[in-house]
Design a protein around this motif. Structure first.
Motif, mmCIF file in Angstrom:
data_model
loop_
_atom_site.group_PDB
_atom_site.id
_atom_site.type_symbol
_atom_site.label_atom_id
_atom_site.label_comp_id
_atom_site.label_asym_id
_atom_site.label_seq_id
_atom_site.Cartn_x
_atom_site.Cartn_y
_atom_site.Cartn_z
ATOM 1 N N HIS A 1 6.026 57.561 -10.852
ATOM 2 C CA HIS A 1 5.936 58.699 -9.935
ATOM 3 C C HIS A 1 6.997 58.561 -8.842
ATOM 4 O O HIS A 1 7.281 57.465 -8.369
ATOM 5 N N GLY B 1 1.563 63.213 -1.348
ATOM 6 C CA GLY B 1 1.195 63.770 -2.653
ATOM 7 C C GLY B 1 0.289 64.971 -2.527
ATOM 8 O O GLY B 1 0.299 65.878 -3.352
ATOM 9 N N GLY C 1 6.751 64.884 -0.213
ATOM 10 C CA GLY C 1 7.935 64.822 -1.061
ATOM 11 C C GLY C 1 7.739 65.594 -2.339
ATOM 12 O O GLY C 1 6.669 66.159 -2.596
ATOM 13 N N MET C 2 8.778 65.603 -3.113
ATOM 14 C CA MET C 2 8.714 66.259 -4.423
ATOM 15 C C MET C 2 9.715 65.593 -5.359
ATOM 16 O O MET C 2 10.781 65.142 -4.913
#
Ligand code: AMP
Ligand code: DBH
Length: 535
Positions: free
Chosen positions: A235, A308, A332-333
């Protein structure tokens, strides 16, 4: 032929180089740079074993050389699916060194997800684990091998000491590293998605290395950092924000946990004197409720990052009093943009905001429904571009036309407001996605699978509030011939499990209705469906 991706325009690429963001070094340099002064430092430990930087480097060289002998070459692609284990990083670096771009599936992904990634990438190599149901025997790996004309499949057997992967990295083999172009795609990141089919995000050496190095600086990682990787290793958050790669850059140690539960993590924190970790909000809540009567000493913890999904203010406030360490919010992404609250932020900002962007050259636009920018403190749709935000999903021209504006700004689907200080507050979402405690579900993907069931006429999946996960998913189902057909949640759960999708995507609730509400233009009115859960 190199792996295609949408490049940054020349003027921006020039700017990012001038600013020193793009260093024109491969991502693997963060590992090789540790060999000068820190080759004996512990890079990775997983509770049973630990390996030094020198070993991580040699093992990934060996594996790369052995894969080259099998015919793997620069610009091939690969699928990796491993649990949190040392082999994940050995494999990741081996492929990067070879110039082979992997996609790293999450361990809870199943047949549907893995097949989609393979269809998109046509990988020449599969690396997986026999701990996963699909790879417990050879049927599925053979299927993939034959269907995609793979050159090799390597299945790790964590119980037997001896697997082909292990032989591949332990047997010394001279490795002639091919020259890597830092502008090339290093690997593919996974998008949480909002469309019917999964989308892959090409990340280049230059852009990813910048996000990692800048994140390590913001989080003040050092050679003394001991980072617990408790979220799934591939991730984007535990890989790069600053994650394991940031720790490698700083020369610290990464300790792997199989899952983020207090039962697993607290013992590791005490044993390894963990200083930093990253959690999703539901895991943090569990930590907070277990810590006061835990039998372990957690006092080494300095910083817990949480991201997340949106962290509630009341939970955020408990971190310092209960765990006696700092909190950092991270928004974030995998597509790029990452925001952090900072060490020197006032307490209010740390508790109430999701931080501000990594880079002075992250450009943020917040727009209203007409696409006009809104003033500070006003909620709107988030658009962004910058030195580590991608410019297009892999081979997805139609979706890209929607996801980007004409100036290359990516629309993340988040509703946010920006404070005059630059900090962002996430207020909601304008994308067809459920965020189940940090695990993202593209509603359309699951809807399409359910529509494949003969007895279902219409379906819509929406989020419903949940006190632990923030959101859960509910599928509203219209039965084809309700008078004569009986469908139950049990039948549909079984149906989805047989198709093979990640468990977290199986709707938490099924509601059978006579018809779905429609908007004025005849689209399913998901707002109205979500409103049925409001008291
Ligand atoms: P993905 O595209 O799967 O990488 O997921 C990124 C998305 O997760 C973002 O666009 C947000 O919707 C959500 N997200 C990540 N971090 C946070 C956070 N700290 N607060 C709220 N939402 C978040
Ligand atoms: O949710 C995410 O995707 C995410 C959260 C925090 C992320 O990609 C990241 C940090 O880099």
């Amino acid at each position: 032929m190199s792996i295609e991706y949408t490049p940054w325009p020349a003027d921006l690429a020039k700017l990012y180089r001038e600013q020193g963001y793009w260093q024109d070094k491969p991502l693997t340099s963060l590992l090789s740079e540790q060999l000068t002064n820190n080759s004996n430092g512990i890079a990775l430990a997983d509770g049973k074993r630990s390996i030094s930087y020198l070993q991580l480097s040699q093992y990934s060289d060996n594996l790369a050389a052995n894969l080259a002998l099998k015919g793997l070459k620069k610009y091939d692609t690969a699928l990796i699916q491993l649990p949190n284990c040392i082999e994940f990083y050995i494999s990741y670096f081996a492929l990067l060194k070879l110039g082979v771009a992997p996609v790293c599936a999450l361990f809870n992904h199943k047949k549907t997800e893995l097949q989609s990634y393979c269809e998109i990438l046509q990988p020449k190599l599969i690396i997986a684990s026999s701990m996963h149901d699909l790879f417990a025997d050879e049927q599925f790996s053979n299927e993939l091998f034959n269907r995609f004309n793979c050159l090799n499949t390597l299945i790790v057997d964590h119980h037997k000491g001896n697997s082909e992967l292990k032989q591949g990295y332990l047997s010394a083999q001279p490795f002639e590293a091919p020259p890597l172009n830092p502008e090339d795609v290093a690997f593919f990141q996974l998008s949480g998605g909002s469309t019917g089919t999964p989308k892959l995000i090409p990340r280049t050496h230059n852009d990813y290395l910048y996000s990692v190095v800048a994140s390590a600086d913001i989080c003040q990682l050092t050679g003394e950092t001991r980072y617990l990787c408790a979220l799934p290793a591939p991730h984007n958050f535990p890989l790069s924000s600053p994650g394991a790669l940031g720790v490698f850059h700083a020369g610290g140690s990464v300790v792997l946990a199989s899952d983020p539960s207090p039962t697993t993590c607290f013992a590791l924190i005490e044993h390894y004197q963990i200083t930093h970790t990253a959690l999703v909000p539901p895991a943090l809540q569990l930590w907070l409720s277990h810590a006061p009567h835990a039998a372990y000493d957690l006092s080494s913890l300095q910083l817990i990052q949480v991201g997340g999904a949106k962290l509630s203010m009341t939970v955020a406030e408990q971190v310092k009093p209960i765990l006696d360490c700092e909190l950092q919010q991270v928004f974030g992404m995998a597509e790029g943009l990452v925001n952090y609250t900072r060490h020197d932020d006032d307490r209010w900002s740390v508790i109430n905001t999701q931080g501000k962007p990594i880079s002075p050259h992250d450009e943020i636009k917040i727009v209203d429904e007409a696409g006009n920018e809104v003033p500070p403190n006003t909620v709107g749709r988030l658009l962004t571009r910058g030195p580590y935000t991608f410019r297009g999903y892999y081979k997805s021209p139609v979706h890209n036309a929607d996801a980007f504006d004409e100036t290359g700004f990516y629309s993340s689907g988040d509703l946010v407001k920006q404070l005059p200080s630059g900090h962002l507050i996430v207020e909601g979402r304008d994308k067809d996605q459920i965020n189940r405690g940090g695990e993202k579900i593209a509603a359309e993907e699951v809807e399409n699978l359910l529509l494949g069931h003969n007895d279902i006429a219409h379906v819509a999946i929406v989020s419903m509030p949940d006190s632990t996960l923030g959101e859960k998913s509910c599928a509203f189902i219209v039965i084809q011939d309700a008078a004569t057909t009986k469908l139950t949640a049990l039948i549909l759960r079984k149906y989805l499990r047989q198709l093979g999708i990640a468990d977290f995507k199986v709707p938490d609730k099924f509601q059978f209705v006579a018809a779905l509400p429609l908007t004025a233009v005849g689209k399913v009115d998901k707002k109205a469906l979500r409103a049925t859960f409001e008291q």
